[in-house]
Design an enzyme around this catalytic site. Structure first.
Site, mmCIF file in Angstrom:
data_model
loop_
_atom_site.group_PDB
_atom_site.id
_atom_site.type_symbol
_atom_site.label_atom_id
_atom_site.label_comp_id
_atom_site.label_asym_id
_atom_site.label_seq_id
_atom_site.Cartn_x
_atom_site.Cartn_y
_atom_site.Cartn_z
ATOM 1 N N GLU A 196 -0.755 -7.333 24.722
ATOM 2 C CA GLU A 196 0.123 -7.314 23.499
ATOM 3 C C GLU A 196 1.158 -6.981 24.178
ATOM 4 O O GLU A 196 2.318 -7.485 23.558
ATOM 5 C CB GLU A 196 -0.498 -6.449 22.481
ATOM 6 C CG GLU A 196 -1.700 -6.992 21.708
ATOM 7 C CD GLU A 196 -2.528 -6.178 20.537
ATOM 8 O OE1 GLU A 196 -2.555 -5.143 21.005
ATOM 9 O OE2 GLU A 196 -2.392 -6.468 19.733
ATOM 10 N N GLU B 244 -10.943 -6.103 22.180
ATOM 11 C CA GLU B 244 -11.006 -5.151 21.018
ATOM 12 C C GLU B 244 -11.938 -5.171 20.456
ATOM 13 O O GLU B 244 -12.948 -4.177 19.840
ATOM 14 C CB GLU B 244 -9.962 -5.170 20.199
ATOM 15 C CG GLU B 244 -8.650 -4.371 20.632
ATOM 16 C CD GLU B 244 -7.947 -5.569 21.436
ATOM 17 O OE1 GLU B 244 -8.281 -6.669 21.841
ATOM 18 O OE2 GLU B 244 -6.484 -5.401 21.751
HETATM 19 N N1 COA Z 1 -8.936 3.941 27.409
HETATM 20 C C1 COA Z 1 -9.221 5.042 27.832
HETATM 21 N N2 COA Z 1 -9.998 5.165 28.966
HETATM 22 C C2 COA Z 1 -10.365 3.939 29.529
HETATM 23 C C3 COA Z 1 -9.879 2.808 29.037
HETATM 24 C C4 COA Z 1 -9.213 2.817 27.836
HETATM 25 N N3 COA Z 1 -8.783 1.515 27.248
HETATM 26 N N4 COA Z 1 -10.590 1.738 29.910
HETATM 27 C C5 COA Z 1 -11.021 2.459 30.926
HETATM 28 N N5 COA Z 1 -11.130 3.670 30.734
HETATM 29 C C6 COA Z 1 -11.523 4.612 31.456
HETATM 30 C C7 COA Z 1 -13.230 4.789 31.689
HETATM 31 O O1 COA Z 1 -13.735 5.268 30.534
HETATM 32 C C8 COA Z 1 -13.292 5.147 33.103
HETATM 33 O O2 COA Z 1 -13.453 6.573 32.850
HETATM 34 P P1 COA Z 1 -14.287 7.508 33.930
HETATM 35 O O3 COA Z 1 -13.775 7.263 35.215
HETATM 36 O O4 COA Z 1 -13.691 8.873 33.364
HETATM 37 O O5 COA Z 1 -15.501 7.184 33.594
HETATM 38 C C9 COA Z 1 -12.153 4.720 33.820
HETATM 39 O O6 COA Z 1 -11.159 4.425 32.807
HETATM 40 C C10 COA Z 1 -12.419 3.604 34.744
HETATM 41 O O7 COA Z 1 -12.991 2.354 33.890
HETATM 42 P P2 COA Z 1 -14.151 1.316 34.442
HETATM 43 O O8 COA Z 1 -14.652 0.771 32.920
HETATM 44 O O9 COA Z 1 -15.265 2.324 35.112
HETATM 45 O O10 COA Z 1 -13.539 0.672 35.385
HETATM 46 P P3 COA Z 1 -13.667 -0.836 35.935
HETATM 47 O O11 COA Z 1 -12.768 -1.080 36.836
HETATM 48 O O12 COA Z 1 -15.173 -1.292 35.925
HETATM 49 O O13 COA Z 1 -13.254 -1.616 34.473
HETATM 50 C C11 COA Z 1 -11.587 -2.186 32.727
HETATM 51 C C12 COA Z 1 -11.904 -1.578 34.089
HETATM 52 C C13 COA Z 1 -10.442 -2.034 32.373
HETATM 53 C C14 COA Z 1 -12.139 -3.836 32.961
HETATM 54 C C15 COA Z 1 -12.632 -1.501 31.630
HETATM 55 O O14 COA Z 1 -12.515 -0.284 31.748
HETATM 56 C C16 COA Z 1 -12.716 -2.112 30.227
HETATM 57 O O15 COA Z 1 -12.994 -2.976 29.955
HETATM 58 N N6 COA Z 1 -11.745 -1.256 29.352
HETATM 59 C C17 COA Z 1 -11.649 -1.213 28.123
HETATM 60 C C18 COA Z 1 -10.596 -2.216 27.892
HETATM 61 C C19 COA Z 1 -10.410 -2.514 26.430
HETATM 62 O O16 COA Z 1 -11.213 -2.624 25.599
HETATM 63 N N7 COA Z 1 -9.344 -2.586 25.966
HETATM 64 C C20 COA Z 1 -8.763 -2.698 24.753
HETATM 65 C C21 COA Z 1 -8.479 -1.419 24.151
HETATM 66 S S1 COA Z 1 -7.858 -1.530 22.561
#
Ligand code: COA
Length: 704
Positions: free
Chosen positions: A105, A125
């Site tokens: 966004e 989301e």
């Molecule tokens: N908010 C807060 N913390 C987040 C986050 C977010 N949007 N996205 C990831 N994190 C944190 C995870 O909890 C993890 O924390 P930890 O190391 O304490 O366990 C750390 O960031 C790394 O994330 P992880 O998922 O283990 O890494 P990855 O490289 O496998 O994947 C992403 C990265 C971004 C693809 C995945 O974390 C993800 O899908 N995040 C959510 C994205 C999302 O839903 N965004 C929309 C939110 S409105």
């Protein structure tokens, strides 16, 4: 600015860098920093264009999920996006890693987007129970079109740079260094006198009003299937449709309202819990104390469904695999089982024959254990029988190199006893895969009494390589998953004996959100498995235990084992995997009830769920009490990934918290009156209710 957002200059180009590791989540400091950066871009006449880029591994990957549920702190993300869009100089988003959710966004607020070749975008989301709340439903369809925008939002899938460029969302793909390419892009815009280009004012993705209306109607008609019981998707369609006939301000407010509605749902709480629970499950004490051993070559013993599935999972993780079977015919069959998976991939266009050949080049078939001498880890997936397993481990002790991890895929057996067949119990662990092992994400890592920390850490490293979700489990009959399953399956068997129909139970479970009911599941797994278990455990059964197999035994005695025999609880016509209720079951049930002297009574769907869940949660609490699971969220992860528990309910222990532990206890007390032994509440549950605590409090304590 803020610590998390910096503005540097390269001549007349401002470079705004977000630095909030690990994923540059858009917490309040980042939001403030971005607004301040845009103020500076506007107010400084020397700046002619700006680039927003993420430091480290990714462009912002979304809102900070940990802020959900807290009082909102300004500036709201949609204000930040609008502030970026209102900037009077061209702003380019330079995307690497994953521009997800609020990250995408933000980039849509920018006027232009460039991505590196591996960059990905998405609006995931929906996976955490909400919807885009910062202009995603307003801006994305204007460029990508309504159907594509809805597809991205409702599926939550990640879209690669090339596809994003084809959709018009990404303007350019950087060949080399992203920042350099973004600067070159900015220079071009400056030189060509191109100013801001507001996404919210574009419309090339949209059709005529009639076409748009038709696209929304199609989306609404398809949503029941696509949304899989989720609340958010319908609100995304509403918000997108509203935005087409309202001002940006009105549309933003409406989108925000829809977002806030999603935020209030139990689904959102369940899904966010599932997100963090999954990440917490790999955090185990052994990983902190030791590094994994080297892991490159794997041995798999057994080429049946399980052994072949494990082999495929290991090959897909890039490992070399030697599969051992007892004779030429069996290993031939084992190899076919592996190849079948890749041949189906080729049929479906997911792999080319060359890719299959490259993968199979890492596979070695063998009929000799001696060939496992250089394996770093050996997984035994032979027949579930203690004597057979001990014999295998005795041989492994002789052939495996020193330091090789020896793993059993047993689902019930005592791994201490299996390890006793070796001279190196410190190297023995349990790796309990779920069938089909190349698809199912759950891996229970079972820790016998003498396992060395680095052997356990190696199990977790294997899970990571295989992209599986690992759960640490202690030793007991059935570990976490099958032990708890045993209890709620029994509660279902009692309900059928007492008057519920198996089809009513399955229907109630489908409505609860399970993809399939427990009886349909039994038919799929094979009713003979439970039958064999009941026979094996007959001697262990206490006299005052109510027997749970009266009806199922009678079904098995007829040779009906479920899908594989065409009949079980359901009948399966050729090619029909869903099945229809087996008309003969009614008679079997009636006879069983009368032989047990039971007068059947009615069960409401609500009571079915209460009993099923109470049995599950109570056993979960006992598993925790005994230290078999380290934290409640590990039980949740087990059931989400291995047993079809609806993700939007967060898992059984999260469900219990939301339902109220005092209510779970009250249910148990009510059921206890009819069978005090089966329904005896776990002491942990009683204690938590007394202290007014929840399972989540235990999760927090475990996280430290
Ligand atoms: N908010 C807060 N913390 C987040 C986050 C977010 N949007 N996205 C990831 N994190 C944190 C995870 O909890 C993890 O924390 P930890 O190391 O304490 O366990 C750390 O960031 C790394 O994330 P992880 O998922 O283990 O890494 P990855 O490289 O496998 O994947 C992403 C990265 C971004 C693809 C995945 O974390 C993800 O899908 N995040 C959510 C994205 C999302 O839903 N965004 C929309 C939110 S409105």
């Amino acid at each position: 600015m803020s610590d998390q957002v910096t503005l540097t200059r390269d001549g007349d180009i401002a470079i705004v860098t977000v630095n909030n590791p690990p994923v540059n989540a858009l917490g309040v400091a980042v939001r403030e920093g971005l607004v301040a950066a845009m103020e500076e871009v506007d107010s400084d006449a020397a700046i002619k264009a700006a680039i927003i880029i993420g430091d480290g591994r990714t462009f912002p990957a979304g809102a900070d999920i940990r802020e959900f549920g807290q009082a909102p702190q300004p500036p709201a993300l949609f204000e930040v996006c609008s502030r970026i869009e209102d900037t009077t100089k061209p702003v380019i988003a330079a995307i690497h890693g994953t521009a997800l959710g609020g990250g995408l966004e933000i980039s849509l607020g920018a006027h232009y987007r460039i991505a590196d070749q591996k960059g990905r975008i998405g609006l995931p989301e929906v996976l955490i129970g909400v919807m885009p709340g910062a202009g995603g439903t307003i801006r994305l369809p204007r460029i990508a079109g309504i159907a594509a925008a809805l597809d991205i939002m409702i599926s939550g899938r990640q879209v690669g740079a090339k596809e994003a460029a084809d959709m018009g969302v990404v303007d350019r793909i950087a060949e080399g260094d992203l920042l350099e390419a973004a600067k070159a892009f900015a220079r071009e815009l400056i030189d060509e006198g191109k100013g801001p280009r507001k996404t919210s004012e574009r419309s090339e993705g949209l059709g005529t009003p009639e076409e748009n209306a038709a696209a929304f109607e199609t989306a609404r008609n398809g949503i029941v299937k696509k949304a899989k019981g989720l609340y958010a998707p319908a609100r995304m369609v509403d918000s997108m449709e509203f935005s087409l006939s309202h001002s940006l301000q009105e549309a933003s407010e409406y989108e925000r309202d829809c977002f806030m509605e999603c935020l209030k749902t139990p689904q959102q709480k369940g899904l966010v819990h599932a997100f963090f629970a999954e990440r917490a499950s790999a955090k185990v004490p052994e990983n902190g104390r030791a590094d994994p051993r080297p892991l490159e070559k794997i041995g798999v013993i057994g080429g049946g469904t399980m052994g072949a599935g494990i082999t495929v999972a290991a090959l897909n993780a890039g490992l070399r695999v030697t599969m051992v079977e007892r004779d030429a015919e069996s290993i031939e069959k084992g190899q076919q089982n592996v190849e079948k998976v890749y041949d189906r991939d080729i049929e479906k266009g997911r792999k080319t024959p060359e890719q299959k050949a490259a993968i199979m080049a890492r596979y070695t078939p063998s009929t000799s254990y001696e060939d496992l001498g250089d394996a770093d880890l050996i997984i035994e997936a032979v027949f579930e029988n203690m004597d057979v397993k001990k014999e295998v481990f005795g041989i492994l002790d002789k052939v495996a190199k020193p330091g090789a991890v020896l793993a059993s895929n047993t689902s019930y057996l005592n791994i201490d006893e299996i390890a006793s067949a070796t001279s190196r119990p410190q190297d023995v662990i349990g790796l309990h895969f779920f069938s089909p092992a190349n698809i199912m994400k759950l891996l229970e890592i079972v820790i016998p009494s003498n396992a060395a920390d680095d052997a356990v850490a190696t199990g977790f490293a294997l899970a990571k390589a295989m992209k599986k979700v690992p759960v640490r489990a202690g030793l007991c009959d059935g570990f976490i998953g099958n032990r708890i399953l045993g209890k709620y399956a029994t509660s279902a068997a009692y309900m059928v004996e007492d008057g519920a129909s198996p089809y009513q139970i399955d229907k109630a479970l489908l409505e609860f959100g399970y993809p399939m009911g427990i009886h349909a599941m039994g038919d799929l797994a094979g009713l003979d498995i439970g039958w064999a278990n009941r026979k094996n455990n007959a001697a262990k059964r206490a006299n005052d235990d109510r027997y749970n197999g009266t009806i199922a035994d009678r079904i098995c005695e007829k040779g009906w084992f479920g899908q594989k025999t065409g009949k079980g609880w359901y009948v399966y016509e050729k090619g029909d995997r869903r099945g229809k209720p087996n008309p003969e079951i009614e008679t079997i049930i009636a006879e069983a009830r009368s032989s047990l002297g039971i007068t059947p009574r009615d069960f409401s769907d609500e009571e079915i769920i209460r009993r099923y869940l109470a049995a599950m949660i109570n056993e979960g609490a006992k598993v925790l009490e005994e230290g078999i699971a380290l934290k409640p969220s590990d039980i949740d992860v087990t059931f989400l990934y291995g047993y079809g528990f609806p993700r939007y309910r967060g898992g059984p222990m999260k469900y219990a918290d939301m339902y109220g532990l005092e209510n779970v206890l009250a249910d148990l007390r009510e059921f206890e009156k009819e069978d005090p032994k089966f329904w005896k509440p776990a002491q942990l549950l009683v204690d938590l209710v007394e202290k007014g605590e929840t399972f989540d409090d235990l999760n927090k304590r475990a996280a430290g």
